[in-house]
Scaffold this active site. Structure first.
Site, short mmCIF file in Angstrom:
data_model
loop_
_atom_site.label_atom_id
_atom_site.label_comp_id
_atom_site.label_asym_id
_atom_site.label_seq_id
_atom_site.Cartn_x
_atom_site.Cartn_y
_atom_site.Cartn_z
N SER A 44 6.05 -0.16 7.81
CA SER A 44 4.84 -0.01 7.01
C SER A 44 5.12 -0.29 5.55
CB SER A 44 4.26 1.40 7.17
OG SER A 44 4.90 2.27 6.27
N LYS A 45 4.04 -0.49 4.81
CA LYS A 45 4.18 -0.78 3.38
C LYS A 45 4.93 0.34 2.66
CE LYS A 45 0.19 -3.77 2.99
NZ LYS A 45 -0.91 -4.24 2.18
N ARG A 46 4.81 1.55 3.19
CA ARG A 46 5.43 2.70 2.53
C ARG A 46 6.93 2.80 2.81
NH1 ARG A 46 3.09 5.04 -1.04
NH2 ARG A 46 0.89 4.55 -1.11
#
Ligand code: GLU
Length: 505
Positions: free
Chosen positions: A262-264
């Site tokens: 994920s982007k995180r």
């Protein structure tokens, strides 16, 4: 028929590494088939629009040398390529579906829908606007014609929904997954056109693919659930003959393999997940990028190409042109591909090794200038040549080579402890005498002088070379020591030994 593919991001945030891979695979497929690579910006969801992301996307593609043939900045025969600028085109297509009975108007307000949702939840069901309930809700299927007209005339807001056909099996051949099938009884009546006068993703995406004569839709696996609707839309429009082929790329998984990257994840796990650094315009939060972290675009592209695709050989290093030659969708797997941040570093190292000393020195120079360090280009180039093998990033070259230009400011204490004994200082003073002798200050000259001395005094070479290295570089690192001395020159070598002895003693 010539291949036409599109990369169709929504400007709802910075492009992440998965989106960049989708762009890359589209690009490679287009180049392989001498086709056209199109950039289309899907910005019909204004509530999710994030300023700056279109520029970010364009710059990321440019950095990776994924040249666009048609797109917002380039133009092309099917322009405009930004959906917000095409907004007047979509309503007529929604009307076609209304006329053919494949779509209907729905007047249910967001509050009413929310009410149905809550009601269902309290009964342990999930609410879906679908064939099982559509006749009981407020739409042009359930209401009589005069009521529908009255509502329209009174200005009541409405959306246009797709009327999902009942009891149909949708079968379609995905170029990566083979045959996939869906049953319409599980699908809802998706909104095609919103009350704000803009189409949803589904309508805009399908009609644009049709209008732009797209031949292959290559996109991430997360769009697979939308596939049956898209196929049924082509059918409803009577465009089956023009329907593109579909290929859904496998997910990119976290390094541990547990779930989607994920982007995180990136900054949490200590590696970038974005091609370029990104500063969130709302929160000011900064996310690291491959470019700013010192990666070469070739390394990032090469790593991404092998994330889900394999060449069928052991070859790992591919230029973009080579990739375009050998790429094929047949060799893209269905299974999720695990992201490996160490592999990107390895690729970077390989590409660094391939670069000439001249090129690397030119890349290093601005970095030094930003630190206020002036170094003679040819001296720097020589130093770069000596440390190149040890570097993964251009910045490492300076970490490894700075001692050529700046004498040690301090001496690594662990090394001092290890190599500095009683008697080392006088041994080093002897080395000064030894090296002060007239004669060429060359590799062979220095080497034989030190060797003769060691033999004569029955001392192991390590006892001389290790402290000597400490005095010259400040620690126990660096390339071959005699190369360092020759590079520093006689005067500087003697000065460093002398100063070092005084400081350490
Ligand atoms: N706009 C969609 C996205 O953001 C495009 C999906 C597709 O390629 O159909 O990824």
């Amino acid at each position: 028929m010539s291949v036409r593919v599109r990369f169709a991001p929504s400007p709802t945030g910075p492009l992440h590494i998965g989106g960049l891979r989708t762009a890359l695979f589209n690009y490679l497929f287009a180049r392989k088939h001498k086709g056209t690579f199109i950039l289309r910006i899907e910005d019909t969801d204004q509530s999710r629009f994030v300023p700056g992301t279109e520029e970010y996307i364009t710059e990321s593609l440019r950095w990776c040398h994924l040249d666009i043939d048609e797109g917002p900045a380039r133009g092309g025969p099917y322009q405009p390529y930004r959906q917000s600028e095409r907004k007047n085109l979509y309503r007529q297509y929604a009307n076609l579906l209304l006329q053919s009975g494949n779509a209907y108007l729905a007047f249910d307000t967001p509050e009413e829908i929310e009410q149905y949702r809550k009601q269902a939840e309290s009964e342990d069901r999930t609410f879906q606007y679908d064939m099982s309930v559509r006749n009981k809700l407020k739409n042009s299927l359930s209401l009589d014609e005069t009521e529908v007209k009255r509502l329209i005339n009174s200005g009541a807001p409405y959306v246009i929904r797709f009327k999902m056909p009942e009891n149909e099996e949708v079968r379609i051949n995905d170029l990566i997954r083979g045959e996939v099938s869906f049953h319409t009884s599980t699908l809802d009546d998706k909104v095609l056109f919103k009350s704000d006068g803009l189409p949803t993703y589904h309508l805009a995406n399908v009609t644009d693919d049709y209008m732009m004569k797209i031949t292959h839709v290559i996109r991430g696996e997360e769009w697979l659930p939308s596939l049956p609707l898209h196929v049924l839309l082509y059918k409803a429009f009577g465009w089956e003959e023009q329907m593109p082929r579909f290929a859904h790329l496998p997910l990119i998984l976290k390094p541990g393999g547990q779930g989607k990257l994920s982007k995180r994840d990136g900054d949490k796990m200590g590696f970038p997940v974005f091609p370029l650094q990104w500063k969130d315009p709302n929160t000011g939060e900064l996310s690291s990028g491959y470019r700013e972290s010192g990666y070469f675009p070739e390394a990032v592209v090469n790593m991404l190409a092998l994330l889900g695709w394999n060449p069928g050989t052991d070859q790992e290093i591919f230029s973009l042109d080579e990739l375009a030659e050998v790429f094929s969708l047949d060799r893209v797997g269905k299974a999720g591909a695990r992201f490996d941040p160490e592999k990107v570093k390895w690729y970077n190292q390989q590409y660094l090794k391939q670069k000439s000393e001249n090129e690397l020195t030119a890349m290093l120079t601005p970095l030094l200038e930003s630190k206020g360090i002036k170094a003679d280009f040819s001296a720097l180039q020589k130093a770069v040549g000596l440390v190149k093998e040890r570097a993964t990033f251009v910045a490492d070259l300076w970490k490894e080579a700075s001692f050529f230009f700046v004498p040690p400011q301090e001496y690594d204490q662990a090394t001092v402890k290890k190599v500095w004994r009683e008697g080392t200082a006088s041994l080093m003073k002897d080395v000064i005498k030894l090296l002060s002798n007239p004669g060429p200050f060359s590799n062979s000259g220095i080497e034989s002088a030190i060797k003769d001395y060691a033999e004569k005094h029955q001392i192991g070479m390590g006892k001389i070379m290790n402290p000597l290295r400490l005095l010259l570089v400040g620690g126990s690192f660096g390339p071959h020591l005699i190369d360092i001395m020759v590079h520093l020159g006689k005067e500087e070598t003697l000065r460093r030994i002398d100063t070092g002895i005084k400081i350490i003693e």
